[in-house]
Enzyme design. Structure first.
Site, PDB file in Angstrom:
ATOM      1  N   GLU A  31      -4.247  -0.235   1.927  1.00  0.00           N
ATOM      2  CA  GLU A  31      -3.515   0.891   1.342  1.00  0.00           C
ATOM      3  C   GLU A  31      -4.089   1.288  -0.006  1.00  0.00           C
ATOM      4  OE1 GLU A  31       0.994   2.286   0.093  1.00  0.00           O
ATOM      5  OE2 GLU A  31       0.638   0.181   0.578  1.00  0.00           O
ATOM      6  N   ASP A  49      -1.509  -3.949   4.269  1.00  0.00           N
ATOM      7  CA  ASP A  49      -0.638  -3.459   3.201  1.00  0.00           C
ATOM      8  C   ASP A  49      -0.340  -4.660   2.311  1.00  0.00           C
ATOM      9  OD1 ASP A  49       1.223  -2.343   1.523  1.00  0.00           O
ATOM     10  OD2 ASP A  49       2.299  -1.283   3.103  1.00  0.00           O
ATOM     11  N   ILE A  51       1.461  -5.033  -0.402  1.00  0.00           N
ATOM     12  CA  ILE A  51       2.894  -5.140  -0.693  1.00  0.00           C
ATOM     13  C   ILE A  51       3.586  -3.978   0.013  1.00  0.00           C
ATOM     14  CG2 ILE A  51       4.712  -5.184  -2.431  1.00  0.00           C
ATOM     15  CD1 ILE A  51       2.761  -6.225  -4.455  1.00  0.00           C
ATOM     16  N   ASP A  52       4.190  -4.249   1.133  1.00  0.00           N
ATOM     17  CA  ASP A  52       4.994  -3.226   1.795  1.00  0.00           C
ATOM     18  C   ASP A  52       6.409  -3.354   1.257  1.00  0.00           C
ATOM     19  OD1 ASP A  52       5.445  -1.104   3.590  1.00  0.00           O
ATOM     20  OD2 ASP A  52       6.421  -2.488   4.977  1.00  0.00           O
ATOM     21  N   THR A  54       6.919  -1.675  -2.089  1.00  0.00           N
ATOM     22  CA  THR A  54       6.594  -1.759  -3.514  1.00  0.00           C
ATOM     23  C   THR A  54       7.781  -1.379  -4.395  1.00  0.00           C
ATOM     24  OG1 THR A  54       4.274  -1.273  -3.056  1.00  0.00           O
ATOM     25  CG2 THR A  54       5.019  -0.958  -5.314  1.00  0.00           C
ATOM     26  N   ASP A 192       1.264   0.398   7.303  1.00  0.00           N
ATOM     27  CA  ASP A 192       2.698   0.093   7.354  1.00  0.00           C
ATOM     28  C   ASP A 192       3.103  -0.519   8.696  1.00  0.00           C
ATOM     29  OD1 ASP A 192       3.437   1.197   4.771  1.00  0.00           O
ATOM     30  OD2 ASP A 192       3.136   3.176   5.653  1.00  0.00           O
TER      31      ASP A 192
END
Length: 256
Positions: A31, A49, A51-52, A54, A192
């Site tokens: 990402e 990702d 940190i999905d 954030t 995602d």
């Protein structure tokens, strides 16, 4: 607006270096390092990702995860989703089933629950508002959310509940586990959903287009409807959900 933290970039850099040291010939799509017009090909590619969720991370809300998917020929074949704050792990390899581990316990095969689907009327559905707060994408969200929530007497589906928790990857894993009946969002990116998609499929769930009509969306479709494992009724659930959307469309993705 989207929030990017130094932690996002640092985590992605760490993951990329570790994966490259073991699989130097594989592609990488993250990402934080994504560039416009970068296409997913048939080549083995990690889709990450770091940190999905954030916004959750910034606010100290522990619905946050790292999502690592491996895609070959544009199909998810490995998925790992991990929430370090709650020590929740979901993982799957194509053809080998999907599993979860909660708070240091043993691995459990997914789904936790698999029963017949009886449509929208008793459904718990995951949703997200996204970053568009005006225009056609926002209007579509308003239409779908209000139609799902309204009573049947006023033209709605009167679903049991709607859940908006800020992480598409975790929401899809909860669908895979049978803890939610579905998750719908237009505007997601491949990072995602890639890992969670593999977990969902191996658990017996299905992923279809977030617009009506397409049962086999691309990994980078940007419109997704995830439906939980069920002994019967998945097709009917999808068609009922699609009827809520009707002729309305988001501007995301390409029509099949």
């Amino acid at each position: 607006a989207d929030i990017v933290t130094q932690t996002d970039r640092a985590v992605e850099s760490l993951i990329r270096k570790r994966l490259a040291s073991i699989y130097p010939d594989f592609g990488f799509l993250g990402e934080e390092s994504y560039e416009d017009r970068l296409e997913i090909t048939d080549h083995p590619t990690f889709i990450v990702d770091p940190i999905d969720g954030t916004s959750n991370f910034v606010h100290g809300f522990p619905e946050v995860c790292i999502s690592i998917g491996l895609v070959i020929e544009r199909r998810p074949v490995v998925g790992v989703v991990y929430n370090p704050f709650r020590d929740e792990l979901w993982k799957a390899v194509r053809g080998q089933g999907a599993f979860t581990r909660q708070s240091g316990g043993g691995l459990q095969k997914l789904p936790n629950v698999s029963r017949a689907s009886d449509g929208l009327k008793s459904a718990c559905i995951g949703i997200e508002w996204g970053s568009d707060r005006e225009g056609p994408n926002f209007e579509l969200n308003l239409k779908v959310f209000t139609t799902l929530a309204r009573t049947q007497r006023t033209g709605g589906a009167f679903v049991n509940s709607l859940r908006c928790t800020g992480s598409a990857a975790i929401a899809i894993c909860r669908v895979a586990a049978g803890q939610q009946d579905a998750f719908w969002e237009c505007g997601c990116w491949a990072w995602d959903v890639a890992a969670a998609w593999c977990i969902l499929s191996e658990a017996g769930g299905i992923m279809v287009d977030g617009h009506p009509g397409n049962w086999t969306p691309r990994i980078d479709n940007r419109r997704y409807l995830a439906v939980r494992p069920a002994t019967t009724g998945q097709k009917e659930f999808v068609e009922e959900f699609w009827s809520v959307i009707g002729d309305s469309r988001s501007t995301y993705g390409l029509e099949p």
